[in-house]
Design a protein around this motif. Structure first.
Motif, PDB file in Angstrom:
ATOM      1  N   VAL A  15       0.841  -1.198   0.000  1.00 52.44           N
ATOM      2  CA  VAL A  15       0.000   0.000   0.000  1.00 52.44           C
ATOM      3  C   VAL A  15       0.881   1.254   0.000  1.00 52.44           C
ATOM      4  O   VAL A  15       0.623   2.202  -0.749  1.00 52.44           O
ATOM      5  CB  VAL A  15      -0.974   0.012   1.200  1.00 52.44           C
ATOM      6  CG1 VAL A  15      -1.735   1.332   1.275  1.00 52.44           C
ATOM      7  CG2 VAL A  15      -1.943  -1.156   1.110  1.00 52.44           C
ATOM      8  N   ILE A  16       1.916   1.262   0.813  1.00 56.86           N
ATOM      9  CA  ILE A  16       2.818   2.427   0.860  1.00 56.86           C
ATOM     10  C   ILE A  16       3.475   2.637  -0.495  1.00 56.86           C
ATOM     11  O   ILE A  16       3.553   3.770  -0.993  1.00 56.86           O
ATOM     12  CB  ILE A  16       3.870   2.255   1.979  1.00 56.86           C
ATOM     13  CG1 ILE A  16       3.188   2.311   3.354  1.00 56.86           C
ATOM     14  CG2 ILE A  16       4.962   3.318   1.880  1.00 56.86           C
ATOM     15  CD1 ILE A  16       4.091   1.898   4.519  1.00 56.86           C
ATOM     16  N   ASP A  17       3.940   1.567  -1.124  1.00 57.68           N
ATOM     17  CA  ASP A  17       4.565   1.690  -2.443  1.00 57.68           C
ATOM     18  C   ASP A  17       3.577   2.222  -3.484  1.00 57.68           C
ATOM     19  O   ASP A  17       3.907   3.109  -4.277  1.00 57.68           O
ATOM     20  CB  ASP A  17       5.126   0.342  -2.907  1.00 57.68           C
ATOM     21  CG  ASP A  17       6.363  -0.078  -2.128  1.00 57.68           C
ATOM     22  OD1 ASP A  17       7.029   0.795  -1.521  1.00 57.68           O
ATOM     23  OD2 ASP A  17       6.666  -1.291  -2.125  1.00 57.68           O
ATOM     24  N   ALA A  18       2.365   1.663  -3.499  1.00 51.68           N
ATOM     25  CA  ALA A  18       1.348   2.114  -4.454  1.00 51.68           C
ATOM     26  C   ALA A  18       0.988   3.578  -4.205  1.00 51.68           C
ATOM     27  O   ALA A  18       0.864   4.370  -5.155  1.00 51.68           O
ATOM     28  CB  ALA A  18       0.107   1.236  -4.357  1.00 51.68           C
ATOM     29  N   ALA A  19       0.831   3.953  -2.948  1.00 53.67           N
ATOM     30  CA  ALA A  19       0.490   5.331  -2.609  1.00 53.67           C
ATOM     31  C   ALA A  19       1.613   6.284  -3.002  1.00 53.67           C
ATOM     32  O   ALA A  19       1.348   7.378  -3.518  1.00 53.67           O
ATOM     33  CB  ALA A  19       0.195   5.446  -1.114  1.00 53.67           C
ATOM     34  N   SER A  20       2.844   5.869  -2.783  1.00 53.13           N
ATOM     35  CA  SER A  20       3.985   6.700  -3.141  1.00 53.13           C
ATOM     36  C   SER A  20       3.948   7.041  -4.637  1.00 53.13           C
ATOM     37  O   SER A  20       4.135   8.192  -5.032  1.00 53.13           O
ATOM     38  CB  SER A  20       5.283   5.970  -2.777  1.00 53.13           C
ATOM     39  OG  SER A  20       6.387   6.713  -3.174  1.00 53.13           O
ATOM     40  N   ARG A  21       3.672   6.042  -5.440  1.00 55.68           N
ATOM     41  CA  ARG A  21       3.593   6.250  -6.897  1.00 55.68           C
ATOM     42  C   ARG A  21       2.371   7.083  -7.268  1.00 55.68           C
ATOM     43  O   ARG A  21       2.481   8.084  -7.992  1.00 55.68           O
ATOM     44  CB  ARG A  21       3.553   4.902  -7.612  1.00 55.68           C
ATOM     45  CG  ARG A  21       3.397   5.008  -9.117  1.00 55.68           C
ATOM     46  CD  ARG A  21       3.324   3.640  -9.793  1.00 55.68           C
ATOM     47  NE  ARG A  21       2.298   2.760  -9.268  1.00 55.68           N
ATOM     48  CZ  ARG A  21       1.006   2.820  -9.592  1.00 55.68           C
ATOM     49  NH1 ARG A  21       0.572   3.732 -10.431  1.00 55.68           N
ATOM     50  NH2 ARG A  21       0.145   1.968  -9.068  1.00 55.68           N
ATOM     51  N   LEU A  22       1.203   6.695  -6.790  1.00 58.90           N
ATOM     52  CA  LEU A  22      -0.031   7.377  -7.176  1.00 58.90           C
ATOM     53  C   LEU A  22      -0.090   8.821  -6.684  1.00 58.90           C
ATOM     54  O   LEU A  22      -0.569   9.699  -7.406  1.00 58.90           O
ATOM     55  CB  LEU A  22      -1.247   6.599  -6.681  1.00 58.90           C
ATOM     56  CG  LEU A  22      -1.516   5.286  -7.411  1.00 58.90           C
ATOM     57  CD1 LEU A  22      -2.612   4.495  -6.713  1.00 58.90           C
ATOM     58  CD2 LEU A  22      -1.882   5.538  -8.865  1.00 58.90           C
ATOM     59  N   PHE A  23       0.397   9.092  -5.486  1.00 57.51           N
ATOM     60  CA  PHE A  23       0.407  10.472  -5.000  1.00 57.51           C
ATOM     61  C   PHE A  23       1.309  11.335  -5.884  1.00 57.51           C
ATOM     62  O   PHE A  23       0.970  12.468  -6.195  1.00 57.51           O
ATOM     63  CB  PHE A  23       0.865  10.559  -3.547  1.00 57.51           C
ATOM     64  CG  PHE A  23      -0.131  10.032  -2.547  1.00 57.51           C
ATOM     65  CD1 PHE A  23      -1.496  10.152  -2.745  1.00 57.51           C
ATOM     66  CD2 PHE A  23       0.301   9.416  -1.384  1.00 57.51           C
ATOM     67  CE1 PHE A  23      -2.413   9.679  -1.817  1.00 57.51           C
ATOM     68  CE2 PHE A  23      -0.604   8.931  -0.440  1.00 57.51           C
ATOM     69  CZ  PHE A  23      -1.963   9.062  -0.662  1.00 57.51           C
ATOM     70  N   ARG A  24       2.464  10.808  -6.288  1.00 55.79           N
ATOM     71  CA  ARG A  24       3.342  11.588  -7.166  1.00 55.79           C
ATOM     72  C   ARG A  24       2.695  11.824  -8.520  1.00 55.79           C
ATOM     73  O   ARG A  24       2.877  12.882  -9.120  1.00 55.79           O
ATOM     74  CB  ARG A  24       4.698  10.898  -7.337  1.00 55.79           C
ATOM     75  CG  ARG A  24       5.593  11.100  -6.130  1.00 55.79           C
ATOM     76  CD  ARG A  24       6.924  10.433  -6.300  1.00 55.79           C
ATOM     77  NE  ARG A  24       6.796   9.022  -5.953  1.00 55.79           N
ATOM     78  CZ  ARG A  24       7.772   8.144  -6.039  1.00 55.79           C
ATOM     79  NH1 ARG A  24       8.956   8.509  -6.481  1.00 55.79           N
ATOM     80  NH2 ARG A  24       7.583   6.892  -5.690  1.00 55.79           N
ATOM     81  N   GLU A  25       1.950  10.849  -9.005  1.00 55.12           N
ATOM     82  CA  GLU A  25       1.298  11.002 -10.304  1.00 55.12           C
ATOM     83  C   GLU A  25       0.119  11.961 -10.264  1.00 55.12           C
ATOM     84  O   GLU A  25      -0.085  12.733 -11.197  1.00 55.12           O
ATOM     85  CB  GLU A  25       0.801   9.643 -10.810  1.00 55.12           C
ATOM     86  CG  GLU A  25       1.909   8.722 -11.254  1.00 55.12           C
ATOM     87  CD  GLU A  25       1.403   7.333 -11.619  1.00 55.12           C
ATOM     88  OE1 GLU A  25       0.189   7.053 -11.462  1.00 55.12           O
ATOM     89  OE2 GLU A  25       2.227   6.513 -12.060  1.00 55.12           O
ATOM     90  N   ARG A  26      -0.684  11.921  -9.183  1.00 56.30           N
ATOM     91  CA  ARG A  26      -1.960  12.637  -9.180  1.00 56.30           C
ATOM     92  C   ARG A  26      -2.162  13.609  -8.036  1.00 56.30           C
ATOM     93  O   ARG A  26      -3.195  14.273  -7.971  1.00 56.30           O
ATOM     94  CB  ARG A  26      -3.099  11.620  -9.143  1.00 56.30           C
ATOM     95  CG  ARG A  26      -3.075  10.706 -10.333  1.00 56.30           C
ATOM     96  CD  ARG A  26      -4.314   9.864 -10.343  1.00 56.30           C
ATOM     97  NE  ARG A  26      -4.002   8.592 -10.963  1.00 56.30           N
ATOM     98  CZ  ARG A  26      -4.678   7.494 -10.763  1.00 56.30           C
ATOM     99  NH1 ARG A  26      -5.710   7.500  -9.957  1.00 56.30           N
ATOM    100  NH2 ARG A  26      -4.347   6.385 -11.357  1.00 56.30           N
TER     101      ARG A  26
END
Length: 192
Positions: A15-26
């Protein structure tokens, strides 16, 4: 079905990895909890078993992105030896980095959002900025022994600013021009 502690920790890290990516994208407000959990392959209901709140996840995801970026810079500087400054500048100011927002520099992608996201998150970013600048300062001193800490700070500000500007324009050629102009200004003074 109950999840054992090892699996629960693996899920939390996903979840932390996915959030790290998605927050940077959006951005922080551009992605909801259900989408974050789905990106990690989990259900929405599992979120509150792992995190106190979305703000808790935001802080952990930002810390992960900062840590990943810092470790990448340390590795790149070490591998480049005496050419570390030029390597860091050239590695950062590329069309590939511009395109990979979700895997790129969190300072460039979320810095302005962090400053508006409450009192705690800017402290995380400040620590990250200081570490990036310290790494760059050490690399710069190898190329230019009389360089000051402010020279490294100005170089990092130029790098981040150039990346932000390059990401704001649609014209690929103009974006490359922004990145190349920053490289050209940062490297000639070092002889790198």
């Amino acid at each position: 079905m109950r999840v054992n502690r090892i699996q629960a920790e693996e899920n939390r890290q996903a979840v932390i990895d996915a959030a790290s990516r998605l927050f940077r994208e959006r951005g922080f407000d551009g992605v909801g909890l259900a989408e974050l959990m789905a990106a990690a392959g989990l259900t929405h209901g599992a979120f509150y078993k792992q995190f106190k709140s979305k703000d808790d996840l935001i802080a952990q995801a930002c810390d992960r992105a900062l840590e990943t970026g810092i470790n990448g810079w340390r590795r790149a500087a070490s591998e480049a030896g005496e050419s570390a400054y030029a390597a860091l500048v050239r590695r950062y100011l590329t069309p590939g980095h511009r395109a990979r927002v979700g895997a790129g520099c969190i300072i460039a992608s979320l810095g302005p959002d962090a400053s508006r996201h409450g009192p705690d998150l800017p402290r995380h970013f400040e620590a990250g900025v200081k570490t990036f600048v310290d790494i760059l300062a050490g690399a710069l001193r190898k190329a230019k022994p009389d360089a000051t800490p402010d020279d490294a700070l100005a170089a990092f500000a130029t790098m981040v600013g150039a990346l932000v500007l390059a990401r704001t324009v649609e014209d690929e050629a103009y974006a490359r021009r922004i990145l190349e102009a920053a490289v050209d200004r940062l490297l000639p003074s070092t002889g790198a």
